[in-house]
Design a protein around this motif. Structure first.
Motif, short mmCIF file in Angstrom:
data_model
loop_
_atom_site.label_atom_id
_atom_site.label_comp_id
_atom_site.label_asym_id
_atom_site.label_seq_id
_atom_site.Cartn_x
_atom_site.Cartn_y
_atom_site.Cartn_z
N ARG A 232 43.83 2.23 32.51
CA ARG A 232 44.66 1.52 31.55
C ARG A 232 44.07 0.13 31.37
O ARG A 232 44.01 -0.67 32.32
CB ARG A 232 46.10 1.42 32.04
CG ARG A 232 47.03 0.72 31.05
CD ARG A 232 48.48 0.88 31.44
NE ARG A 232 49.36 0.25 30.47
CZ ARG A 232 50.67 0.41 30.46
NH1 ARG A 232 51.26 1.20 31.35
NH2 ARG A 232 51.41 -0.19 29.56
N ILE A 455 44.27 -6.42 35.32
CA ILE A 455 45.10 -5.26 35.68
C ILE A 455 44.47 -4.57 36.88
O ILE A 455 43.29 -4.21 36.84
CB ILE A 455 45.21 -4.25 34.52
CG1 ILE A 455 45.74 -4.90 33.25
CG2 ILE A 455 46.12 -3.08 34.92
CD1 ILE A 455 45.72 -3.97 32.04
N ASN A 457 45.11 -1.21 39.21
CA ASN A 457 45.89 0.03 39.13
C ASN A 457 45.38 1.04 40.17
O ASN A 457 44.18 1.25 40.31
CB ASN A 457 45.77 0.64 37.73
CG ASN A 457 46.76 1.76 37.51
OD1 ASN A 457 47.95 1.53 37.30
ND2 ASN A 457 46.29 2.99 37.58
N GLU A 459 46.37 5.08 41.46
CA GLU A 459 47.20 6.24 41.12
C GLU A 459 46.72 7.46 41.89
O GLU A 459 45.52 7.68 42.07
CB GLU A 459 47.14 6.52 39.61
CG GLU A 459 48.15 7.54 39.16
CD GLU A 459 48.37 7.49 37.65
OE1 GLU A 459 48.94 6.50 37.17
OE2 GLU A 459 47.93 8.43 36.97
N SER A 475 52.07 5.75 41.78
CA SER A 475 51.19 4.73 41.21
C SER A 475 51.65 3.34 41.61
O SER A 475 52.83 3.11 41.91
CB SER A 475 51.15 4.85 39.68
OG SER A 475 52.31 4.32 39.10
N MET A 477 50.73 -0.66 40.07
CA MET A 477 50.04 -1.45 39.06
C MET A 477 50.47 -2.89 39.18
O MET A 477 51.65 -3.20 39.39
CB MET A 477 50.34 -0.94 37.65
CG MET A 477 49.57 -1.70 36.56
SD MET A 477 50.17 -1.35 34.89
CE MET A 477 51.77 -2.17 34.96
#
Length: 802
Positions: A232, A455, A457, A459, A475, A477
């Protein structure tokens, strides 16, 4: 061209064009042969590292299609038998021979990567000898097949005919119409429901199906999540506009995607899928591009791709690099001409390691720097490309990301773990002279805004091996943004604001598909997540901070009916939301803006007639949006955020594709949208306050004609787009109208062996129109602003692969 649902976009014209094409080729083709000599040798069939377990033939063929991109189909229902396992490196034809061995069926190649399953002829076979060689299968002409399209935007590989939601697929590998599609604005002309602002490269925002809150780049979170493979890459930043070089496709998932993607993604997902390293063969390509903009300056660029196996069938790297200069066309009177030149450079590097057939490790990195020397709006009218500018207004957009993904099989389950980090910096300069006095300055002044977005992240996802019936995941973030803004005159610099924001999300999510009755199934999804928003603002008037902790549940439920392989009728409901935060420079009593929530019903149908010559799709949707977060302009030209009220959206989208003759494809699409702010946050009803940016109607017509011109494979295409009326914002003082224009383009591509020559004309009739009624927040209140369409542009390209 877009491949909507399972539509295959090939395109356009009839035989009278051949005479003109031949004249054009008579001088262009020898040039290509002079600089890029080609060889008549036929390239060997690509090899793929396959690991497909034994099982029903239908599942094995689907897995093969997903792994290789090949299309495999047959008239009628597939035979029912158990296929053997496939392990190792092989081509598609060899893999099909192994899967079908001894079954009484065979695969016949009917296109470059398309195969038809049919009964094997009952002929006597002599015993094999050590000296005997297996004869090559002839390529038997047959009717074109509509390939199975695989969608990965739902975080697992799904055949598109099984996806119970509205999805548009733009193929970027080998499709004529997309070979010059380099940005999301280019793609928006081929996707119903996708709207993109036109503030300038690296500063645009995307909106899907009218879920648009504001044209301004304030602190609110985006309503569309931009995704690159498993990464993302946006949260509250503008679209980084990653150049679409060496991409397989772009998937646009329409409607809220909260169950799988968390906060934001109210309108949908813009998912770019890159080509992965090939473990079996060295390959590469180069392309040189030149362009000429009418009333503007020339541009040029180059792209290169190299795939290099380091350890056969186990380790490979793939690199992409590009440099471009896009010509400008806006003249600053008395200062400089063609001021809005944009220069871009960047690349991607990916490595894939497959230590054994069941496990794959992918590492990737992206770097892109984009610089525009000036803005692209004017103030007189949308009929001109001139303006009086006191100071230049450049933009700098620097993007970096890194990602690592591990996926493999543990017992009866497939496991995927991914970690990514994004560093995105956007800086721009504006003429703020019209607002100097409001900040204690005199005369000419310049506003400078520098933003940094990151960002992080992580997952983890689990699903059953060889099945897409369910998915579960966890997840984490963390998205940070930092904004520093200042204003300066000849002798003084004033700090305008400093804003820090950190959003942390912990989530558990899942999706499950359950059969109900014959050909009817339900898909339910949910995401439970905890959001922690921390804001700190420092301004001329002082400082403040805020912390908001909330727990949310985003659900979705879809019911679908699939009476046949090429038909689906579905009804989907999904919800999404964005966490609240601290409004910078707000003038209201409360500095906080609340979370907003959105729910959408989507009723859709996709159907392909027998023979795959005509494919149709349609969707009706209704959205209710409460506590809309909206960035808005303060009287001094700065941007703050508020809850604007309640919105309601309903609309319809339709697509069609028809192949009436061999080599001829016609396609069309259209949309109608009714998106309104119906009441203020205080509950007062309002009249005809249109939600911003999204046009009320759009239309698309395209055609393509593929044929042989001597030894050259030729494609001619044409496309026309109508973009309806839209509004800049629902703010009464800035409710400017824009849009309402029609553009057209022509393209021609000629390919022989490893050489491809391309030519394209965009804005064929040099249409004038206002694509975006905004450019500078400090002066827009004094006079209208217009962003004219890019004038007629000619593009030529010469590419060579090996």
């Amino acid at each position: 061209m877009v491949r909507d649902f399972w539509l295959t976009s090939r395109i356009s014209w009839r035989s009278p064009i051949r005479r003109r094409a031949a004249a054009f080729a008579s001088w262009l083709l020898p040039c290509a042969e002079l600089f890029l000599p080609v060889t008549p040798a036929r390239a060997r069939e690509p090899q793929f590292a396959l690991s497909i377990p034994a099982g029903p033939i239908g599942g094995s063929l689907s897995a093969l299609s997903q792994a290789t991109g090949a299309s495999v189909g047959m008239a009628g229902a597939l035979p029912q038998f158990h296929a053997p396992p496939l392990r190792g490196s092989m081509g598609v034809a060899a893999a099909l021979r192994r899967l079908l061995a001894g079954s009484g069926w065979r695969a016949v190649q009917v296109g470059a990567s398309a195969y038809r399953i049919e009964r094997a002829p009952q002929t006597a076979r002599r015993p094999a000898t050590p000296e005997a060689r297996e004869p090559a299968e002839a390529i038997v002409p047959g009717p074109p097949l509509t390939p199975d399209i695989v969608v990965t935007g739902q975080k697992r590989a799904l055949l598109l005919q099984d996806v119970a939601m509205s999805v548009s697929i733009v193929p970027l590998d080998g499709q004529v119409s997309s070979r010059f599609a380099t940005s999301s604005r280019d793609l928006s002309l081929s996707v119903e429901g996708l709207a993109v602002t036109n503030l300038g490269p690296g500063r645009n925002r995307q909106f899907i199906r009218g879920v648009a809150d504001s044209p301004f780049n304030g602190p609110s979170q985006s309503t569309v999540a931009v995704q690159l493979d498993e990464v993302r890459i946006t949260f509250d930043a503008p679209d980084p506009d990653i150049r679409l070089v060496d991409m397989e496709r772009v998937e646009i998932l329409k409607g809220p995607q909260g169950p799988l993607y968390g906060s934001g993604a109210l309108g949908g997902i813009y998912h770019m899928v890159s080509r992965k390293p090939d473990l079996t063969a060295t390959s590469g390509s180069m392309r040189i591009i030149s362009e000429a903009v009418e009333h503007g300056s020339p541009g040029a660029g180059g792209e290169a791709v190299l795939n290099l196996p380091l350890v056969a069938d186990s380790l490979a790297v793939r690199g992409v690099g590009y440099v471009t200069r896009s010509g400008g066309w806006i003249d600053n009177l008395g200062r400089n001409r063609n001021a809005n030149v944009t220069q871009s450079s960047g690349g991607r590097l990916a490595a894939r390691w497959q230590p054994d057939p069941d496990w794959t490790i992918d590492l990737s990195g992206v770097v892109q720097n984009m610089n525009s020397k000036d803005s692209q709006y004017v103030t007189a009218s949308d009929e001109t490309v001139h303006r009086n500018a006191r100071v230049p207004e450049p933009t700098d957009n620097d993007f970096k990301s890194a990602a690592a993904t591990i996926q493999g099989r543990i017992g009866a389950f497939d496991l995927l773990a991914t970690t990514s980090y994004v560093d995105h910096r956007v800086g721009y300069q504006l003429d703020s002279s019209d607002a100097s006095e409001q900040f204690g300055l005199r005369g000419q002044s310049t506003y400078r805004d520098d933003r940094k977005y990151t960002i992080l992240n992580h997952e983890l996802r689990l699903s059953p091996a060889g099945s897409s019936l369910w998915l579960a995941g966890l997840s984490f973030m963390q998205a940070r943004s930092h904004n520093e803004a200042s204003m300066s005159s000849a002798m003084t610099t004033v700090a305008v604001e400093s804003l820090d924001r950190k959003i942390t999300e912990f989530a558990a999510f899942g999706e499950l598909t359950m059969p109900l009755i014959a050909a009817v199934k339900a898909t339910a999804g949910a995401r439970l997540f905890r959001s922690i928003a921390e804001d700190e603002a420092v301004e001329q008037a002082g400082g403040s901070s805020d912390r908001i902790v909330k727990t949310f549940l985003s659900p979705s439920l879809a019911v679908s009916w699939t009476p046949g392989k090429r038909s689906i009728l579905y009804l989907r409901y999904a919800r999404g939301l964005r966490p609240g935060g601290l409004a910078p420079l707000g003038q209201s009593v409360s500095r906080r803006f609340d979370s907003d929530e959105l729910g959408t019903f989507d009723l859709g149908i996709r159907h392909t007639l027998p023979g795959s010559s005509l494919s149709l799709g349609a969707s009706l949707f209704h959205t209710s949006w409460s506590h809309i977060q909206s960035d808005y302009l303060l009287p001094n030209g700065l941007i703050s955020t508020r809850n604007a009220g309640k919105g309601r959206i309903y609309g319809i989208e339709t697509t069609a594709e028809w192949r009436p003759l061999t080599g001829v494809t016609l396609s069309a699409g259209g949309s109608y949208l009714h998106a309104r702010l119906v009441s203020t946050e205080a509950g007062l009803e309002v009249d005809d306050r249109r939600l911003p940016i999204a046009p009320d109607a759009t239309g698309r017509l395209a055609a393509q004609y593929d044929f042989a011109l001597g030894s050259w494979a030729t494609s001619l295409s044409a496309q026309a787009n109508y973009v309806g009326r839209s509004r800049l914002t629902f703010d009464e003082n800035l409710d400017r109208e824009m849009g309402n224009y029609t553009t057209a383009s022509l393209a021609a591509f000629l390919r022989r062996n490893r050489v491809t020559i391309g030519a394209r004309i965009d804005n064929l009739l040099d249409v004038k129109g206002d694509s975006f009624a905004f450019g500078n927040p400090f002066s827009i209140a004094r006079a209208p602003q217009y962003t004219p369409l890019r004038p007629r542009t000619f593009t030529l390209s010469l590419a060579r692969t090996w």
